[in-house]
Design a protein around this motif. Structure first.
Motif, PDB file in Angstrom:
ATOM      1  N   THR A 118       0.779  -1.621  -0.232  1.00 52.96           N
ATOM      2  CA  THR A 118      -0.185   0.080  -0.199  1.00 52.96           C
ATOM      3  C   THR A 118       0.954   1.171   0.515  1.00 52.96           C
ATOM      4  O   THR A 118       0.269   2.634  -0.984  1.00 52.96           O
ATOM      5  CB  THR A 118      -0.847   0.423   1.304  1.00 52.96           C
ATOM      6  N   ASP A 140      -5.749  -1.731  -4.619  1.00 57.04           N
ATOM      7  CA  ASP A 140      -5.528  -2.098  -3.537  1.00 57.04           C
ATOM      8  C   ASP A 140      -6.174  -3.722  -3.253  1.00 57.04           C
ATOM      9  O   ASP A 140      -7.239  -3.661  -3.111  1.00 57.04           O
ATOM     10  CB  ASP A 140      -5.329  -1.505  -2.360  1.00 57.04           C
ATOM     11  N   ASP A 141      -5.630  -4.422  -2.695  1.00 61.14           N
ATOM     12  CA  ASP A 141      -5.817  -5.443  -2.168  1.00 61.14           C
ATOM     13  C   ASP A 141      -7.030  -6.188  -3.105  1.00 61.14           C
ATOM     14  O   ASP A 141      -7.870  -6.683  -2.877  1.00 61.14           O
ATOM     15  CB  ASP A 141      -6.329  -5.483  -0.721  1.00 61.14           C
TER      16      ASP A 141
END
Ligand code: ADP
Ligand code: MG
Length: 446
Positions: free
Chosen positions: A160, A216-217
């Motif tokens: 991140t 993200d993720d």
């Protein structure tokens, strides 16, 4: 006694032992408002937080406060007025100068970027140098060289941070570019809301106009078919117009359960790199960088000791550094190697690296079923209950997030996990037999 320092010190230990979400939810707007005859009174923003802290975290907070100050005998909670909370909000900011700042407080609503994450405070070592080099190449060749850019690695290793830093750098170099950073979970929620409000077209338009799209993720896409579909079309649209796309995940795309082949093959058109655990040199560099303000108070041998002892991810390293910094703030003196040893020993209750399959195995043995049933779709009654209990234990005891639990147990939706968790939690109260079983299992696990 300096309340603020006492509480900051306690908070940095709390933060080590709780998930970030739990920490933010229950501890964000808290502070010590009074201390008399051994009783610490903690100000909280509302009744809800007060009840929760009283019921769930009372002993835990007391234990931590006592480990810092023996004179503490008891803890109580009190709802304090908003203007006093203002003060707390400031103290979080101020504490940003004294200790490592809390994340997530400074995110820009328009682009999702947090200016705190940049490359000036990003340490590069053998564990992340390829990812770093690739990110620089991406920044200098937007949309044409490595598209998409896909970075993967375990939690707490700087994915991140790196993706945010990429966004912030591009924002600085190209103020005219439209950049957007979001997480898969937020993207998913946005899609669900837009669908419910019949605004799917403006959803599509919004995302298609970005020049740089950072997601993200993405591992949480498992089980979200509609989201995959939208993402696939969005991807194509951005890709065809040479817009830069960046993804992160906790694993290689080939191992994301349920990820469609058409998305996998799109990802492999670009560049896939990983980040790993920092080695000793990198850990040392990270600790040193993050404690430069205190370099007179932290001897070289303490830095080395921490780098040798704390083998976990960077988030854990940060937690330990917070402890050192708070110690220095409270004692107003340098920390010796001996004190550092004691501090680390008392404070890092190693949050066991839980192995989900191991927990599953223990609970299945207890119920005399084969653990393979847990991961598949069977709704047999003798499987459903242990499966729910596994979800409950993973959440309650190990504080693993709902989506991760769902994912690890064969790609189940997080709402299923929430439902199971709530169900067991409610049933324990009225069913002594179940309660006993859960206690047995907890003992087995310990
Ligand atoms: P991930 O997204 O991989 O779970 P994060 O990016 O949230 O990890 O990093 C966890 C913490 O460690 C953050 O506070 C981040 O600023 C810090 N961090 C991560 N990588 C580095 C690095 N290379 N140098 C300095 N700090 C880092
Ligand atoms: Mg992350």
């Amino acid at each position: 006694m300096d309340y603020q320092q006492l509480w900051n010190s306690a908070l940095s230990q709390v933060e080590l032992e709780l998930s970030r979400v739990n920490f933010n939810t229950w501890f964000k707007n808290t502070r010590i408002v009074d201390y008399k005859d051994g009783e610490v009174i903690i100000g909280v923003p509302n009744e809800f937080v007060k009840d929760w802290l009283t019921q769930k975290y009372h002993k835990f907070i007391l234990r931590i406060l006592r480990s810092i100050h023996e004179s503490v005998r008891s803890v109580s909670f009190s709802v304090v007025k908003p203007e006093s909370l203002q003060k707390k909000a400031q103290s979080i900011q101020i504490s940003g100068n004294n200790t490592l700042p809390l994340n997530d407080l400074y995110v820009n609503k328009d682009d999702g970027l947090n200016p705190r994450y940049n490359f000036d405070n990003f340490v590069v070592g053998s564990f992340n140098d390829i990812a770093f080099a690739t990110s620089q190449a991406v920044i200098n060749n937007l949309g044409v060289l490595y598209n998409p850019f896909f970075v993967y690695g375990n939690t707490g290793l700087g994915k991140t941070h790196m993706m945010q830093a990429i966004g912030n750098t591009i924002k600085k170099n190209h103020p005219e570019k439209k950049i957007f950073f979001t997480s898969l979970e937020k993207f998913y929620m946005d899609l669900v809301n837009s669908t419910n409000l019949n605004k799917i077209n403006s959803f599509k338009e919004k995302y298609r106009k970005y020049d740089v799209f950072i997601l993200d993720d993405i591992q949480f896409i498992t089980g979200k078919e509609k989201t995959q579909d939208e993402l696939f079309h969005l991807f194509n649209s951005l890709y065809e117009t040479n817009k830069q796309i960046i993804f992160s995940s906790d694993r290689h795309p080939n191992f994301i359960t349920g990820l469609e082949d058409r998305l996998k093959s799109r990802f492999s058109q670009g560049m896939i790199v990983d980040v790993s655990l920092p080695d000793f040199e990198s850990r040392f560099a990270i600790i040193k960088t993050k404690t430069t303000e205190f370099k007179d108070k932290i001897p070289q041998e303490v830095l080395e000791y921490v780098a040798e002892t704390v083998h976990g991810n960077i988030r854990e390293l940060e937690g330990v550094m917070n402890l050192l910094i708070n110690y220095i703030n409270i004692k107003k003196q340098a920390i010796s190697l001996n004190d550092a040893k004691v501090l680390l020993k008392n404070s890092i209750r190693s949050r066991k690296n839980v192995s989900v399959p191991e927990i599953v195995k223990v609970i299945c043995d207890y119920y005399n079923i084969s653990d393979s049933f847990i991961y598949n779709k069977t709704r047999r009654k003798d499987v459903v209950k242990p499966r729910q209990i596994i979800m409950y234990i993973l959440r309650e005891v190990f504080d693993i997030s709902y989506p991760v639990i769902g994912e690890r147990l064969g790609g189940r939706d997080h709402t299923t996990v929430i439902h199971s968790y709530e169900k067991i939690k409610t049933n324990i109260k009225t069913n002594p037999e179940l309660n006993k079983e859960i206690e047995d299992i907890k003992n087995l696990i310990n």
